[in-house]
Design an enzyme around this catalytic site. Structure first.
Site, PDB file in Angstrom:
ATOM      1  N   ARG A  23     -71.880 -14.205  19.777  1.00  0.00           N
ATOM      2  CA  ARG A  23     -71.495 -15.572  20.139  1.00  0.00           C
ATOM      3  C   ARG A  23     -71.396 -16.418  18.871  1.00  0.00           C
ATOM      4  O   ARG A  23     -72.130 -16.196  17.917  1.00  0.00           O
ATOM      5  CB  ARG A  23     -72.568 -16.142  21.075  1.00  0.00           C
ATOM      6  CG  ARG A  23     -72.280 -17.483  21.642  1.00  0.00           C
ATOM      7  CD  ARG A  23     -73.314 -17.873  22.707  1.00  0.00           C
ATOM      8  NE  ARG A  23     -73.141 -17.042  23.890  1.00  0.00           N
ATOM      9  CZ  ARG A  23     -74.142 -16.493  24.578  1.00  0.00           C
ATOM     10  NH1 ARG A  23     -75.397 -16.671  24.216  1.00  0.00           N
ATOM     11  NH2 ARG A  23     -73.888 -15.762  25.650  1.00  0.00           N
ATOM     12  N   ASP A 120     -84.060 -11.828  31.187  1.00  0.00           N
ATOM     13  CA  ASP A 120     -83.262 -10.730  30.635  1.00  0.00           C
ATOM     14  C   ASP A 120     -84.073  -9.518  30.188  1.00  0.00           C
ATOM     15  O   ASP A 120     -83.680  -8.799  29.264  1.00  0.00           O
ATOM     16  CB  ASP A 120     -82.370 -11.227  29.488  1.00  0.00           C
ATOM     17  CG  ASP A 120     -81.438 -12.348  29.941  1.00  0.00           C
ATOM     18  OD1 ASP A 120     -81.028 -12.332  31.109  1.00  0.00           O
ATOM     19  OD2 ASP A 120     -81.137 -13.229  29.119  1.00  0.00           O
TER      20      ASP A 120
END
Length: 177
Positions: A23, A120
């Site tokens: 990202r 996560d």
């Protein structure tokens, strides 16, 4: 390592353990740098995902990076209070191109009411196997989860109301110039 100056805009790039770009945040304003840390702000900042998808951050967020700890902290300033998103990640480095770090999937989200959630875990386990995270990395990350939770529980650093007030105020001053 190049040290950006207060008020300067930098790019932030996160990678995965296998070296793939994860990202990019464009135009993060630097609020403070020191020998070990960088504090900045994202406010309606363009974010580019590895698949090319683009989006813009919705609210101001104070970002905290340290070159000794294996996490970074994003304090999102919202109408209902401050929410934190904490990435378990390698210590950062800066080169001519960007501030860079490796994202290790595990995240801790802290809500305005103080509730904490470890996120996560499944993604971390899948990537740990797929990308062959060394046992040392696994140990370091689990130890840094403990450090991070201690900081959260004790309002240390970016988790103190004074920190948010100080750095959000400094951002408002700099953005008026």
């Amino acid at each position: 390592m190049r040290v950006p100056k207060e008020g300067e805009f930098i790019t932030i790039q996160s990678y995965k353990h296998d070296g793939n770009l994860h990202r990019i945040w464009r135009d993060t304003m630097v609020l403070k740098t020191s020998e070990h840390s960088l504090i900045g702000v994202n406010d309606h900042t363009l974010v580019i995902e590895s698949d090319g998808r683009r989006w813009v951050t919705r609210e101001p967020a104070i970002v905290y990076f340290h070159n000794k700890f294996w996490f970074n902290v994003i304090a999102m300033i919202r109408d209902n209070g401050v929410s934190y998103y904490c990435n378990l990640a390698s210590p950062f480095l800066i080169d001519k191109e960007a501030l860079k770090y490796i994202d290790y999937d595990l995240d801790i989200k802290v809500f305005p009411d103080g509730e904490k959630r470890l996120l996560d875990v499944d993604e971390y386990e899948a990537h740990r196997r797929k990308m062959n995270y060394p046992p040392e990395i696994d140990f370091i990350l689990k130890e840094n989860v403990k450090i991070l939770v201690d900081w959260i529980n004790h309002g240390k650093g970016p988790f103190s109301p004074e920190y948010i007030e100080l750095w959000y105020g400094r951002y408002r001053q700099l953005s008026r110039k």
